[in-house]
Design a protein around this motif. Structure first.
Motif, PDB file in Angstrom:
ATOM      1  N   ARG A 162       0.861  -1.177   0.000  1.00  0.00           N
ATOM      2  CA  ARG A 162       0.000   0.000   0.000  1.00  0.00           C
ATOM      3  C   ARG A 162       0.902   1.233   0.000  1.00  0.00           C
ATOM      4  O   ARG A 162       1.665   1.456   0.944  1.00  0.00           O
ATOM      5  CB  ARG A 162      -0.893   0.008   1.241  1.00  0.00           C
ATOM      6  N   LEU A 163       0.820   2.005  -1.073  1.00  0.00           N
ATOM      7  CA  LEU A 163       1.693   3.173  -1.190  1.00  0.00           C
ATOM      8  C   LEU A 163       1.125   4.349  -0.410  1.00  0.00           C
ATOM      9  O   LEU A 163      -0.079   4.599  -0.416  1.00  0.00           O
ATOM     10  CB  LEU A 163       1.888   3.545  -2.653  1.00  0.00           C
ATOM     11  N   LYS A 217       3.292  14.567 -15.023  1.00  0.00           N
ATOM     12  CA  LYS A 217       3.925  13.331 -14.557  1.00  0.00           C
ATOM     13  C   LYS A 217       3.442  12.941 -13.166  1.00  0.00           C
ATOM     14  O   LYS A 217       3.207  11.752 -12.885  1.00  0.00           O
ATOM     15  CB  LYS A 217       5.444  13.488 -14.576  1.00  0.00           C
ATOM     16  N   LEU A 218       3.302  13.925 -12.289  1.00  0.00           N
ATOM     17  CA  LEU A 218       2.813  13.620 -10.945  1.00  0.00           C
ATOM     18  C   LEU A 218       1.392  13.089 -10.989  1.00  0.00           C
ATOM     19  O   LEU A 218       1.042  12.165 -10.245  1.00  0.00           O
ATOM     20  CB  LEU A 218       2.869  14.875 -10.069  1.00  0.00           C
ATOM     21  N   THR A 219       0.557  13.660 -11.850  1.00  0.00           N
ATOM     22  CA  THR A 219      -0.817  13.181 -11.987  1.00  0.00           C
ATOM     23  C   THR A 219      -0.846  11.701 -12.353  1.00  0.00           C
ATOM     24  O   THR A 219      -1.638  10.919 -11.806  1.00  0.00           O
ATOM     25  CB  THR A 219      -1.557  14.011 -13.057  1.00  0.00           C
ATOM     26  N   ILE A 220       0.035  11.303 -13.255  1.00  0.00           N
ATOM     27  CA  ILE A 220       0.107   9.897 -13.667  1.00  0.00           C
ATOM     28  C   ILE A 220       0.615   9.031 -12.522  1.00  0.00           C
ATOM     29  O   ILE A 220       0.032   7.982 -12.214  1.00  0.00           O
ATOM     30  CB  ILE A 220       1.012   9.759 -14.905  1.00  0.00           C
ATOM     31  N   LEU A 221       1.694   9.447 -11.879  1.00  0.00           N
ATOM     32  CA  LEU A 221       2.246   8.652 -10.778  1.00  0.00           C
ATOM     33  C   LEU A 221       1.244   8.500  -9.643  1.00  0.00           C
ATOM     34  O   LEU A 221       1.115   7.417  -9.053  1.00  0.00           O
ATOM     35  CB  LEU A 221       3.524   9.314 -10.254  1.00  0.00           C
ATOM     36  N   ALA A 222       0.531   9.576  -9.314  1.00  0.00           N
ATOM     37  CA  ALA A 222      -0.458   9.508  -8.234  1.00  0.00           C
ATOM     38  C   ALA A 222      -1.591   8.557  -8.598  1.00  0.00           C
ATOM     39  O   ALA A 222      -2.065   7.789  -7.758  1.00  0.00           O
ATOM     40  CB  ALA A 222      -0.999  10.901  -7.930  1.00  0.00           C
ATOM     41  N   GLY A 223      -2.036   8.587  -9.850  1.00  0.00           N
ATOM     42  CA  GLY A 223      -3.076   7.670 -10.281  1.00  0.00           C
ATOM     43  C   GLY A 223      -2.650   6.222 -10.152  1.00  0.00           C
ATOM     44  O   GLY A 223      -3.423   5.352  -9.719  1.00  0.00           O
ATOM     45  N   LEU A 224      -1.402   5.940 -10.500  1.00  0.00           N
ATOM     46  CA  LEU A 224      -0.872   4.583 -10.388  1.00  0.00           C
ATOM     47  C   LEU A 224      -0.694   4.177  -8.925  1.00  0.00           C
ATOM     48  O   LEU A 224      -0.996   3.042  -8.536  1.00  0.00           O
ATOM     49  CB  LEU A 224       0.469   4.487 -11.105  1.00  0.00           C
ATOM     50  N   ALA A 225      -0.204   5.107  -8.107  1.00  0.00           N
ATOM     51  CA  ALA A 225       0.069   4.796  -6.709  1.00  0.00           C
ATOM     52  C   ALA A 225      -1.201   4.487  -5.936  1.00  0.00           C
ATOM     53  O   ALA A 225      -1.219   3.603  -5.061  1.00  0.00           O
ATOM     54  CB  ALA A 225       0.811   5.955  -6.052  1.00  0.00           C
ATOM     55  N   PHE A 226      -2.279   5.201  -6.277  1.00  0.00           N
ATOM     56  CA  PHE A 226      -3.499   5.064  -5.504  1.00  0.00           C
ATOM     57  C   PHE A 226      -4.636   4.392  -6.270  1.00  0.00           C
ATOM     58  O   PHE A 226      -5.770   4.343  -5.801  1.00  0.00           O
ATOM     59  CB  PHE A 226      -3.914   6.439  -4.972  1.00  0.00           C
ATOM     60  N   GLY A 227      -4.301   3.858  -7.464  1.00  0.00           N
ATOM     61  CA  GLY A 227      -5.231   2.995  -8.185  1.00  0.00           C
ATOM     62  C   GLY A 227      -6.433   3.684  -8.770  1.00  0.00           C
ATOM     63  O   GLY A 227      -7.445   3.036  -9.059  1.00  0.00           O
ATOM     64  N   GLN A 228      -6.337   4.985  -9.001  1.00  0.00           N
ATOM     65  CA  GLN A 228      -7.470   5.731  -9.534  1.00  0.00           C
ATOM     66  C   GLN A 228      -6.953   6.975 -10.230  1.00  0.00           C
ATOM     67  O   GLN A 228      -6.108   7.682  -9.679  1.00  0.00           O
ATOM     68  CB  GLN A 228      -8.423   6.133  -8.403  1.00  0.00           C
TER      69      GLN A 228
END
Length: 442
Positions: A162-163, A217-228
């Motif tokens: 869980r990130l 880039k942060l928007t993409i990483l955050a979406g991946l980290a939190f699954g949404q």
């Protein structure tokens, strides 16, 4: 006597690519695929071949031989080519032809590989639904941090944890500018011009220096980290235009370096996602990442904190990331866009920046006369902001119109600090708009 029959195994069917966009990265992908053809075939289990390309100017010399490849002036026609198994979108931009090509390919059931960070950041939710509906993989390793395997690390390598936090130094242009300013003492405008002359900054550098590239880039990483997927417009974004040489000097005196960071983490109030200049301790790993290099940081409950560093842009690193995605497709290894089953829900909005907490650096230009510090500290007191330290350099000349004053606060709320800055800016003794920089302890 036993007879044995031998038969050669049937040749593996090539994975046939159509590349839309033949700029630096597009030409780099073709060059890499040809140079490493045998290696890639061994790793992918089948050849990977370019069969069609699309670009606006057919006469331009791109440094690669395009003989034998079908040429399409309209990239949307390339998508309909029956011999194209995978569409590689390297046009760029969140709208127009790039978006049409990706949507058309996914709707046709064709896998797509893209390096288009703006497209994924702004339309990732809709593209994920198209991908799931038509069983067409959408891979975008090259969209974040160039050759650094940031997407695979967050979406796959850390899939079992869980990130809690993700982000880092996500723009090489800004990192280069801040590094050179610190090392040389030159001002922002001078170093930016040098970066443009060296090809590290675009003729119009606003996407980089205003923080938008890092925010994508942060928007993409955050979406991946939190699954949404995350709604891009809700991410708080600041650039580095107002960072002066004096800020780098004050930061050094205080034991910090300045970096443009993209950071996202979950709080009780929801997702906090921002791109802002930050002071980081000079002994921290992020402080050691200089020049055009990027660094991606992730923190999980079990794995703790990890950081990966490397070149975040350029033909070679980006082509390498594109090719890694192509190998996954050739192997038949695919994954949901955001690492979880597609959801019909709306993208996640970040909580307002005013709900954040932290320590702050505040640089003021003030008149050199008695009572100035008392006026400023009174505002901080009234706003509930506690002062940790103060640093002042003397004016450069006796008749200088102002003296620089730097204040460092204890932990406080973002809302309180913003109110204090607004009130301080209104004081008659303050001669220029304050510069506020957040302090990160990691």
């Amino acid at each position: 006597m036993t007879s044995r029959t031998s038969s050669a195994s049937a040749p593996a069917t090539p994975l046939r690519l159509g590349i839309a966009g033949l700029g630096t990265v597009g030409a780099g992908v073709i060059r890499l695929l040809r140079a490493n053809a045998d290696l890639l075939r061994a790793r992918a289990g089948r050849p990977i071949e370019v069969v069609a390309v699309s670009a606006r100017d057919k006469t331009r010399d791109r440094g690669v031989d395009l003989a034998g490849l079908r040429w399409y002036e309209d990239a949307r026609e390339l998508v309909t080519d029956p011999d194209v198994d995978v569409v590689v979108e390297l046009i760029g931009g969140a709208e127009g032809t790039a978006r049409a090509v990706v949507e058309q390919a996914l709707a046709a059931g064709k896998p797509v590989v893209t390096a288009n960070k703006a497209l994924v950041a702004l339309h990732g939710s809709a593209l994920a639904q198209l991908s799931a509906t038509h069983n067409a993989p959408l891979l975008f390793e090259a969209a974040v941090a160039g050759g650094i395997p940031a997407i695979k690390t967050v979406r796959e390598g850390l899939a079992g944890d869980r990130l809690l936090r993700v982000g880092g130094i996500l723009n090489g242009t800004c990192n280069y500018i801040l590094t050179v300013m610190r090392e040389t003492g030159k001002d922002f405008a001078t170093v930016l011009k040098d970066a443009q002359d060296l090809g590290y900054a675009e003729a119009d550098p606003s996407t980089d220096i205003d923080g938008l590239d890092a925010a994508h880039k942060l928007t993409i990483l955050a979406g991946l980290a939190f699954g949404q997927p995350v709604e891009f417009s809700s991410v708080h974004v600041e650039g580095i235009r107002r960072i002066g040489a004096e800020d780098l000097s004050f930061a050094r005196a205080l034991g910090y370096r300045i970096r443009l960071l993209g950071l996202a983490h979950m709080t009780e109030c929801g997702l906090q996602a921002r791109v802002t200049p930050c002071l980081v301790p000079q002994h921290s790993p992020l402080a050691q990442v200089d020049g055009v290099f990027n660094a991606v940081v992730a923190e999980g409950e079990f794995v703790g904190r990890i950081m990966i560093e490397g070149r975040g842009a350029g033909a070679g690193p980006t082509a390498s990331a594109v090719t890694a995605d192509l190998i996954d497709i050739a192997r038949g290894h695919t994954i949901a866009v955001w690492g979880v089953q597609a959801s019909a829900g709306l993208p996640l909005r970040a909580a307002p920046i005013t709900l954040g907490h932290g320590a702050f650096y505040l640089r003021l230009a003030v008149e050199d006369r008695p009572g100035v510090i008392a006026d400023i500290t009174a505002v901080l007191r009234d706003c509930g902001v506690s002062l940790r330290s103060m640093l002042q350099h003397p004016a450069e000349t006796d008749d200088a119109p102002y003296v620089p004053l730097v204040l460092v606060t204890h932990q406080t709320s973002e809302a309180a600090m913003q109110e204090a800055v607004t009130r301080i800016d209104a004081l008659s003794v303050v001669t220029d708009s304050p510069v506020m920089i957040r302090i990160e302890t990691a």
